[in-house]
Structures are given as structure tokens and as C-alpha cells.
Scaffold this motif. Structure first.
Motif, PDB file in Angstrom:
ATOM      1  N   ILE A 186      -3.118  63.256  39.641  1.00  0.00           N
ATOM      2  CA  ILE A 186      -3.766  62.235  40.474  1.00  0.00           C
ATOM      3  C   ILE A 186      -4.207  61.030  39.635  1.00  0.00           C
ATOM      4  N   TRP A 187      -4.560  61.290  38.360  1.00  0.00           N
ATOM      5  CA  TRP A 187      -5.021  60.174  37.530  1.00  0.00           C
ATOM      6  C   TRP A 187      -3.920  59.193  37.224  1.00  0.00           C
ATOM      7  N   LYS A 188      -2.689  59.647  37.444  1.00  0.00           N
ATOM      8  CA  LYS A 188      -1.570  58.758  37.172  1.00  0.00           C
ATOM      9  C   LYS A 188      -1.186  57.953  38.407  1.00  0.00           C
ATOM     10  N   TRP A 189      -1.774  58.245  39.534  1.00  0.00           N
ATOM     11  CA  TRP A 189      -1.443  57.514  40.749  1.00  0.00           C
ATOM     12  C   TRP A 189      -1.811  56.050  40.569  1.00  0.00           C
ATOM     13  N   SER A 190      -1.082  55.205  41.267  1.00  0.00           N
ATOM     14  CA  SER A 190      -1.431  53.786  41.183  1.00  0.00           C
ATOM     15  C   SER A 190      -2.696  53.540  42.001  1.00  0.00           C
ATOM     16  N   GLY A 191      -3.367  52.418  41.703  1.00  0.00           N
ATOM     17  CA  GLY A 191      -4.584  52.077  42.441  1.00  0.00           C
ATOM     18  C   GLY A 191      -4.329  52.039  43.940  1.00  0.00           C
ATOM     19  N   ALA A 192      -3.179  51.458  44.308  1.00  0.00           N
ATOM     20  CA  ALA A 192      -2.871  51.301  45.737  1.00  0.00           C
ATOM     21  C   ALA A 192      -2.756  52.662  46.412  1.00  0.00           C
ATOM     22  N   ALA A 193      -2.065  53.608  45.755  1.00  0.00           N
ATOM     23  CA  ALA A 193      -1.867  54.914  46.372  1.00  0.00           C
ATOM     24  C   ALA A 193      -3.205  55.636  46.523  1.00  0.00           C
ATOM     25  N   LEU A 194      -4.065  55.492  45.509  1.00  0.00           N
ATOM     26  CA  LEU A 194      -5.373  56.156  45.588  1.00  0.00           C
ATOM     27  C   LEU A 194      -6.208  55.588  46.734  1.00  0.00           C
ATOM     28  N   ILE A 195      -6.160  54.251  46.876  1.00  0.00           N
ATOM     29  CA  ILE A 195      -6.962  53.634  47.946  1.00  0.00           C
ATOM     30  C   ILE A 195      -6.444  54.077  49.311  1.00  0.00           C
ATOM     31  N   LEU A 196      -5.117  54.096  49.468  1.00  0.00           N
ATOM     32  CA  LEU A 196      -4.569  54.511  50.760  1.00  0.00           C
ATOM     33  C   LEU A 196      -4.882  55.979  51.026  1.00  0.00           C
ATOM     34  N   ALA A 197      -4.828  56.786  49.945  1.00  0.00           N
ATOM     35  CA  ALA A 197      -5.165  58.207  50.114  1.00  0.00           C
ATOM     36  C   ALA A 197      -6.634  58.339  50.522  1.00  0.00           C
ATOM     37  N   ALA A 234     -13.012  51.561  44.559  1.00  0.00           N
ATOM     38  CA  ALA A 234     -12.437  51.385  45.890  1.00  0.00           C
ATOM     39  C   ALA A 234     -11.969  52.673  46.570  1.00  0.00           C
ATOM     40  N   PRO A 235     -11.226  53.569  45.880  1.00  0.00           N
ATOM     41  CA  PRO A 235     -10.745  54.744  46.618  1.00  0.00           C
ATOM     42  C   PRO A 235     -11.887  55.546  47.252  1.00  0.00           C
ATOM     43  N   VAL A 236     -12.992  55.753  46.474  1.00  0.00           N
ATOM     44  CA  VAL A 236     -14.116  56.520  47.021  1.00  0.00           C
ATOM     45  C   VAL A 236     -14.850  55.687  48.074  1.00  0.00           C
ATOM     46  N   GLY A 237     -15.039  54.389  47.754  1.00  0.00           N
ATOM     47  CA  GLY A 237     -15.740  53.505  48.698  1.00  0.00           C
ATOM     48  C   GLY A 237     -15.023  53.460  50.034  1.00  0.00           C
ATOM     49  N   VAL A 238     -13.698  53.321  49.982  1.00  0.00           N
ATOM     50  CA  VAL A 238     -12.916  53.221  51.208  1.00  0.00           C
ATOM     51  C   VAL A 238     -12.950  54.547  51.975  1.00  0.00           C
ATOM     52  N   ALA A 239     -12.905  55.665  51.232  1.00  0.00           N
ATOM     53  CA  ALA A 239     -12.985  56.973  51.901  1.00  0.00           C
ATOM     54  C   ALA A 239     -14.318  57.094  52.642  1.00  0.00           C
ATOM     55  N   CYS A 240     -15.421  56.685  51.971  1.00  0.00           N
ATOM     56  CA  CYS A 240     -16.755  56.776  52.612  1.00  0.00           C
ATOM     57  C   CYS A 240     -16.822  55.856  53.833  1.00  0.00           C
ATOM     58  N   LEU A 241     -16.346  54.612  53.662  1.00  0.00           N
ATOM     59  CA  LEU A 241     -16.439  53.660  54.773  1.00  0.00           C
ATOM     60  C   LEU A 241     -15.539  54.088  55.931  1.00  0.00           C
ATOM     61  N   GLY A 242     -14.344  54.589  55.583  1.00  0.00           N
ATOM     62  CA  GLY A 242     -13.416  55.056  56.619  1.00  0.00           C
ATOM     63  C   GLY A 242     -14.032  56.219  57.382  1.00  0.00           C
ATOM     64  N   PHE A 243     -14.651  57.122  56.643  1.00  0.00           N
ATOM     65  CA  PHE A 243     -15.286  58.278  57.274  1.00  0.00           C
ATOM     66  C   PHE A 243     -16.411  57.813  58.198  1.00  0.00           C
ATOM     67  N   ALA A 244     -17.279  56.931  57.647  1.00  0.00           N
ATOM     68  CA  ALA A 244     -18.443  56.496  58.430  1.00  0.00           C
ATOM     69  C   ALA A 244     -17.997  55.793  59.719  1.00  0.00           C
ATOM     70  N   LEU A 245     -16.953  54.991  59.623  1.00  0.00           N
ATOM     71  CA  LEU A 245     -16.513  54.259  60.819  1.00  0.00           C
ATOM     72  C   LEU A 245     -15.895  55.184  61.859  1.00  0.00           C
ATOM     73  N   THR A 246     -14.962  56.041  61.415  1.00  0.00           N
ATOM     74  CA  THR A 246     -14.271  56.862  62.420  1.00  0.00           C
ATOM     75  C   THR A 246     -15.159  57.996  62.932  1.00  0.00           C
ATOM     76  N   ALA A 247     -16.094  58.495  62.088  1.00  0.00           N
ATOM     77  CA  ALA A 247     -16.966  59.577  62.560  1.00  0.00           C
ATOM     78  C   ALA A 247     -17.796  59.081  63.745  1.00  0.00           C
ATOM     79  N   GLN A 248     -18.167  57.799  63.721  1.00  0.00           N
ATOM     80  CA  GLN A 248     -18.994  57.299  64.830  1.00  0.00           C
ATOM     81  C   GLN A 248     -18.160  56.673  65.944  1.00  0.00           C
ATOM     82  N   ILE A 249     -17.044  56.083  65.565  1.00  0.00           N
ATOM     83  CA  ILE A 249     -16.322  55.299  66.569  1.00  0.00           C
ATOM     84  C   ILE A 249     -15.051  55.986  67.053  1.00  0.00           C
ATOM     85  N   GLY A 250     -14.469  56.856  66.226  1.00  0.00           N
ATOM     86  CA  GLY A 250     -13.276  57.570  66.662  1.00  0.00           C
ATOM     87  C   GLY A 250     -11.992  56.832  66.330  1.00  0.00           C
TER      88      GLY A 250
END
Ligand code: ASP
Length: 443
Positions: free
Chosen positions: A5-16, A225-241
Motif C-alpha cells: 500500500i505504501w507504494k500506491w500513488s497518492g491518487a490511488a490512495l485518495i480514491l481508495a 488527504a487519503p485519511v481526511g477524505v475517508a473521514c469526510l466521505g464517511f461523515a457526509l454519507t453516514a448522515q446524508i446517504g
């Protein structure tokens, strides 16, 4: 199994990160239905997950003012030093402004025709508004106050640029704010270019230092970004769907459509009718540049490849391509300007901030300047998007809504940015005397 996973590109990590965070959010949104469960969920979201996600956004906010000032001053000073290159400098400046303007007009066109912000259910929009209350709620309640045109124009010229910078993120500030900081930077850049070289070099070096430091700080944000986006994505969809994800897909499609129009329609027209080149041959010649830009999301990182392709494949005179491409890597960001236009108007639609034609013109003007002042690195335009949002009364934090898919759009807009630099190099070279390939640059 090793931790590849550490070899993944920044883009792939953010999308993941986006995928995992949103998926978890959707599952939680379906499963947690009891009042006790909902109360517990909102505690976790408010106290842990969102603050964690917001660290990423805060870091971006932090560099908005120094980045905008240093980037615009340096961009304009480099562009404005037309005496150094005479006609070539002027032609580059003209084409840069022209192509950035067409990009922003395409953005206004697609966003008004497809209205991606209205393409979500009322319930989703209400929950988004509720999350980012403050300026937007007030604007929605009062309707946007029309300022007389004369005042709007006068406000562009700041009486006190420092005061404007300080107020730039105050939701209720009615002065120029960030846009007047941009205009001040514009004046500053033009004036800097007019100073004698011995006088301007120390200041240019300092500003270059400020700019570099801001880039490093954006780099910190992108690491989170990868962790930030995961948290923000979670927070948004958990409340909004899941509806939010559908709307974001539509918004992304509109951005990509706009970028496609500029890349596959507008550029070919310029290439054919002004540059006298076959667009097909041009795109075949530059495919290596397109791939590099797409995979790195960075105009700066793509610069060495663009320089080589311009000389060896497109056979452009080195003195022209080196000047246009080096300056263009930071000062010509058509794709970014277009993307910023769509994004800002999309979020304005989501928040019900109804922009008149005059206000859309202000957004367009800011996006054109932002195109000049965006750093050519992944996520370089995010601070500027925040700035434009706040200026029109949409909460800057609402950028969290689009952050998850931003990296994908960044890959696409960067491809347009570097194509734009090469198109301008072709247009400027037209009618200029050739020189043997590989001859030392005269710049
Ligand atoms: N990544 C873009 C570039 O380097 C800048 C941006 O739009 O964020 O060209």
C-alpha cells in the motif's frame, strides 16, 4: 504479503480513501436508525471523525493568503516582463488570457445549462445546508443583496489590502475581501515587473521562497488527504446517504464535459485556424505529456516532459517553447480556471446562493486571476476555490463536499493545463523565425 500500500500513488490512495469512507458511511446510514444509535453516531461524527477530516481543510485554508499573493505577483511579474521578450511575451500574455477566458466561459455555459447543484434531492440539499450553516443560511434567508455595480467595481481596488486579507474569510464582510487581495497582487506584480532588475530581484527571491513554503504546506495537506477524505466521505454519507454520491457523480461529469469541450473542441479550433496545425497530429505528438500530466496531477512535474516534447516532437523554436512552457506551468492554468468556475457555481447552486449575471462575471474574473495564480502541484487550486467561495457567500468549509473526487478531477484539469501551455507555444511560434532544434535558448 508485504505492505504494498505504501507504494500506491497518492491518487490511488485518495480514491481508495473516498471509496472506503463513503462505503462505510452508506452502510452506517442504512443500519443506524434508532434514536439512541443516531445520537451516538452524531457524537462520533462531531467529536472525532469530522475534526479529524477538517485538519486537512484547515491546512489548506492556512496558506490561502500567502499563496495567492506570492503566486499572482510572481505569475504576473513573469508574464509582465514583456520587455525581456517583446513580441513573444505579449503574444503569450494575450493567448493565455484568451484561452483562460474561453475556459471560464465554457464553465459558465455548462454549469448554467446542466445545473449540477440542482440535481440533488431537496432533502440532501437541506442536510448539506444544515451542516454548513452560517453565511450560506443567511444568504439564503435574505437573498443575495445586490451591491450597486459602481460599488462592486470600486471595492475591487482595496484601500487597505491588509484589512481585506484579514477579512477575507469573514462570512458577513461586505467589502472586496479576497478579490481585492487578488487585484492588489495584480498591481504589485505589474509594478514589480517594471522595476529595474537589480531592485526587483531580492523581492522576487523572497516571494519565490514564500511560494515554495506554501507548496510544502500544501504537500502536508495532500499527505493527510487519503485519511481526511475517508473521514469526510464517511461523515457526509453516514448522515446524508447515497444521494450525495449520485449528485457528485453528476457534478464530476459536468466538470469533465467542460474540460472535454475546451480540450477537444476549442483547442483544436485554435490549433487549426490560428496555429495552422493538424489537431490530430498535435495530440498524437503530445500523448506522453498528456499521460504524465494525468498521472502526476502536476503541471510543474510535467514541465520537463513538455519541454522535451515541444522541441523534439512539435519542433517548436526552443527560445519560444522554453519561455512559454516555463511561465505557463504556473501562470497558465486553463483547466483549473474552468474547474474552479464549475465548482464554485455548483456549490453556490447547492447552497441556494442565486448569483446574478454580474456576480457570475465577478466569479469569472476571479477564476481567470486564479488561473494565473494557481500552483502547478496536486490540489494547487483548492486554496483558491476556498477563497472564491467565501467571496460569494458560500461557506469555505463546504469544499469538503467535493474533496473526495477532487483528485480525479485534478488529473483531468492538469491534463488540460499542460495541453493549454503547448497550444499557446504553438500559437506564439506561428510566424516566428525557426531555429535549429537544440540551439541554445535566447531567453
Ligand atoms: N494540479 C493542477 C496543476 O498542477 C493545479 C490544480 O488545479 O490544482 O496544474
Amino acid at each position: 504479503m508485504t505492505w504494498k500500500i505504501w507504494k500506491w500513488s497518492g491518487a490511488a490512495l485518495i480514491l481508495a480513501g473516498l471509496f472506503l469512507g463513503s462505503l462505510a458511511g452508506i452502510i452506517v446510514n442504512h443500519q443506524v436508525v434508532t434514536p439512541a444509535g443516531l445520537a451516538c453516531l452524531s457524537w462520533w461524527l462531531e467529536q472525532v471523525i469530522q475534526p479529524f477530516g477538517k485538519v486537512f481543510i484547515r491546512i489548506i485554508f492556512m496558506v490561502v493568503i500567502p499563496l495567492i499573493f506570492s503566486a499572482i505577483v510572481l505569475g504576473v511579474a513573469e508574464m509582465g516582463d514583456v520587455r525581456k521578450l517583446g513580441r513573444i511575451g505579449l503574444k503569450s500574455l494575450g493567448y493565455t488570457l484568451l484561452l483562460t477566458t474561453t475556459g471560464v466561459l465554457v464553465a459558465l455555459g455548462v454549469v448554467n445549462v446542466f445545473a449540477p447543484g440542482q440535481h440533488m434531492t431537496e432533502a440532501t440539499r437541506d442536510s448539506l445546508r444544515a451542516r454548513y450553516v452560517g453565511a450560506a443560511a443567511e444568504k439564503v434567508a435574505q437573498g443575495v443583496k445586490e451591491t450597486p455595480l459602481a460599488d462592486t467595481l470600486l471595492n475591487l481596488i482595496p484601500q487597505n489590502p491588509l484589512a481585506e486579507a484579514v477579512q477575507a474569510f469573514s462570512p458577513n464582510y461586505t467589502g472586496g475581501g479576497l478579490i481585492s487581495v487578488m487585484v492588489f497582487s495584480l498591481f504589485f506584480g505589474v509594478a514589480l515587473a517594471m522595476c529595474a532588475p537589480a531592485k526587483r530581484e531580492p523581492l522576487t527571491a523572497v516571494l519565490q521562497g514564500v511560494f515554495e513554503v506554501c507548496l510544502v504546506i500544501i504537500g502536508f495537506a495532500m499527505k493527510l488527504a487519503p485519511v481526511g477524505v475517508a473521514c469526510l466521505g464517511f461523515a457526509l454519507t453516514a448522515q446524508i446517504g447515497a444521494d450525495l454520491l449520485r449528485s457528485l457523480g453528476f457534478y464530476a461529469a459536468v466538470v469533465i464535459l467542460g474540460l472535454g469541450i475546451q480540450q477537444w473542441l476549442i483547442y483544436p479550433l485554435f490549433l487549426k485556424f490560428i496555429g495552422g496545425r493538424s489537431p490530430l497530429a498535435f495530440f498524437k505528438d503530445i500523448k506522453e505529456v498528456l499521460l504524465t500530466a494525468f498521472s502526476t496531477s502536476s503541471s510543474n512535474a510535467t514541465l520537463p516532459v513538455s519541454l522535451r516534447v515541444a522541441e523534439t516532437q512539435l519542433k517548436l523554436p526552443a527560445r519560444i517553447s522554453r519561455f512559454v512552457l516555463t511561465v505557463g506551468a504556473s501562470a497558465n492554468q486553463n483547466g483549473t480556471a474552468l474547474y474552479e468556475g464549475v465548482t464554485v457555481l455548483f456549490l453556490a447552486q447547492v447552497f441556494g446562493v442565486d448569483l446574478s449575471l454580474g456576480q457570475q462575471a465577478v466569479v469569472a474574473f476571479m477564476c481567470i486571476l486564479a488561473g494565473l495564480g494557481t500552483a502547478g502541484v496536486p490540489g494547487g487550486s483548492l486554496p483558491l476555490v476556498v477563497g472564491v467561495l467565501v467571496t460569494i457567500g458560500v461557506p469555505g468549509e463546504s469544499i469538503a463536499i467535493i474533496l473526495g473526487i477532487d483528485r480525479l478531477l485534478d488529473m483531468c484539469r492538469t491534463t488540460l493545463n499542460v495541453t493549454g501551455d503547448l497550444v499557446i507555444a504553438v500559437l506564439v511560434s506561428k510566424g516566428e523565425p525557426a531555429e535549429p532544434t537544440g540551439a541554445p535558448a535566447q531567453v
